[in-house]
Design a protein around this motif. Structure first.
Motif, PDB file in Angstrom:
ATOM      1  N   VAL A 182       0.862  -1.182   0.000  1.00 50.86           N
ATOM      2  CA  VAL A 182       0.000   0.000   0.000  1.00 50.86           C
ATOM      3  C   VAL A 182       0.899   1.233   0.000  1.00 50.86           C
ATOM      4  O   VAL A 182       1.727   1.405   0.903  1.00 50.86           O
ATOM      5  N   VAL A 183       0.733   2.082  -1.012  1.00 52.41           N
ATOM      6  CA  VAL A 183       1.543   3.296  -1.131  1.00 52.41           C
ATOM      7  C   VAL A 183       0.607   4.478  -0.901  1.00 52.41           C
ATOM      8  O   VAL A 183      -0.148   4.872  -1.784  1.00 52.41           O
ATOM      9  N   GLU A 184       0.628   5.007   0.307  1.00 52.04           N
ATOM     10  CA  GLU A 184      -0.322   6.039   0.737  1.00 52.04           C
ATOM     11  C   GLU A 184       0.362   6.939   1.755  1.00 52.04           C
ATOM     12  O   GLU A 184       0.878   6.460   2.769  1.00 52.04           O
ATOM     13  N   GLY A 220       6.916   7.666  -2.841  1.00 52.08           N
ATOM     14  CA  GLY A 220       6.896   7.056  -4.160  1.00 52.08           C
ATOM     15  C   GLY A 220       8.225   6.427  -4.523  1.00 52.08           C
ATOM     16  O   GLY A 220       8.275   5.339  -5.107  1.00 52.08           O
ATOM     17  N   ARG A 221       9.318   7.093  -4.188  1.00 55.02           N
ATOM     18  CA  ARG A 221      10.642   6.565  -4.528  1.00 55.02           C
ATOM     19  C   ARG A 221      10.954   5.299  -3.729  1.00 55.02           C
ATOM     20  O   ARG A 221      11.541   4.344  -4.259  1.00 55.02           O
ATOM     21  N   GLU A 222      10.578   5.284  -2.463  1.00 53.38           N
ATOM     22  CA  GLU A 222      10.779   4.077  -1.665  1.00 53.38           C
ATOM     23  C   GLU A 222       9.941   2.934  -2.221  1.00 53.38           C
ATOM     24  O   GLU A 222      10.389   1.779  -2.263  1.00 53.38           O
ATOM     25  N   LEU A 231       1.585  11.616  -4.199  1.00 54.02           N
ATOM     26  CA  LEU A 231       2.597  11.163  -3.255  1.00 54.02           C
ATOM     27  C   LEU A 231       3.773  12.137  -3.244  1.00 54.02           C
ATOM     28  O   LEU A 231       4.043  12.800  -4.240  1.00 54.02           O
ATOM     29  N   PRO A 232       4.488  12.207  -2.122  1.00 55.66           N
ATOM     30  CA  PRO A 232       5.686  13.050  -2.095  1.00 55.66           C
ATOM     31  C   PRO A 232       6.815  12.430  -2.905  1.00 55.66           C
ATOM     32  O   PRO A 232       6.902  11.202  -3.003  1.00 55.66           O
ATOM     33  N   ASP A 233       7.631  13.227  -3.494  1.00 56.09           N
ATOM     34  CA  ASP A 233       8.876  12.917  -4.218  1.00 56.09           C
ATOM     35  C   ASP A 233       8.695  12.167  -5.536  1.00 56.09           C
ATOM     36  O   ASP A 233       9.486  12.314  -6.452  1.00 56.09           O
ATOM     37  N   LEU A 234       7.672  11.338  -5.665  1.00 55.10           N
ATOM     38  CA  LEU A 234       7.384  10.662  -6.937  1.00 55.10           C
ATOM     39  C   LEU A 234       5.903  10.318  -6.946  1.00 55.10           C
ATOM     40  O   LEU A 234       5.448   9.514  -6.142  1.00 55.10           O
TER      41      LEU A 234
END
Length: 223
Positions: free
Chosen positions: A5-7, A33-35, A54-57
């Motif tokens: 989950v990318v949130e 996002g990058r992680e 998302l932050p950064d990507l």
């Protein structure tokens, strides 16, 4: 199932993770996002649940990068961007489904389960090899005998195609279609020129030749 989950909203992420865990699934959560790009490339997941903002990507760029690296894990966007154009954009970026916030967890669970029932895909390749040559598809790097080789984008694509078809002869027509997206013979020496440049970088400085010409047929990279 194993889910990523990318949130970046912690309350939402915790709710999703807890709800899926209660259903017996294994859940990893990331806010970056990058992680997520690094994690999803290195680990096998059954389904990805991705927020778009998302932050950064951002989520679109994240999924495009994963698809470019041939990571084909099913993915559903879970986002507040719910316009028709937003949905189209998400699907074109490589998404398999799209759900708009606010959402009912029951619907998210049903959609994730449907994606998880798809036939399993083979593990995505993130590196390609031939002899002492290695191509890193995530970092877009080529290394031979410990030495990094600087390739132009078209040279990289040409070498990638040869590596994906290692040991098999690739005709001039095959290379034109796969690398240049040309489906007719333009009567130019573009293939020959790029093969020559690629050999100068990949083979000439080293003892063993990897890219060979099969007379009257095409080109092949050694096993």
């Amino acid at each position: 199932m194993k889910l990523l989950v990318v949130e970046d909203d912690k309350t939402t992420a915790d709710f999703i993770a807890r709800s899926f865990s209660d259903e017996g699934h294994s859940v990893d959560c990331l806010a970056s996002g990058r992680e997520a790009l690094a994690q999803a490339s290195a680990s096998a997941y059954d389904v990805l649940v991705i927020d778009r903002m998302l932050p950064d990507l951002d989520g679109l760029s994240l999924l495009r990068a994963l698809r470019a690296a041939h990571v084909e894990t099913p993915a559903i966007f879970l986002t507040s961007l719910g316009g028709v154009d937003d949905r189209i954009e998400g699907l074109k970026a490589g998404g398999d489904d799209y759900l708009v916030k606010p959402f009912a967890f029951g619907e998210l669970s049903a959609r994730v389960s449907a994606l998880g029932r798809r036939p399993p895909l083979r593990e995505a390749e993130t590196t390609l090899h031939a002899g002492d040559l290695e191509m890193d598809l995530i970092r877009r790097r080529v290394i031979r005998a410990g030495k990094e080789i600087d390739l132009l984008p078209r040279e990289f694509s040409l070498l990638e195609h040869l590596l994906r078809n290692k040991g098999r002869v690739q005709t001039r027509t095959m290379l034109l279609e796969a690398v240049w997206d040309i489906h007719f013979d333009p009567q130019t020496n573009v293939v020959e020129t790029h093969i020559s440049r690629l050999r100068a970088k990949v083979d000439k400085p080293f003892e063993r030749e990897l890219i060979t010409t099969v007379r009257g047929a095409g080109y092949r990279i050694a096993e």
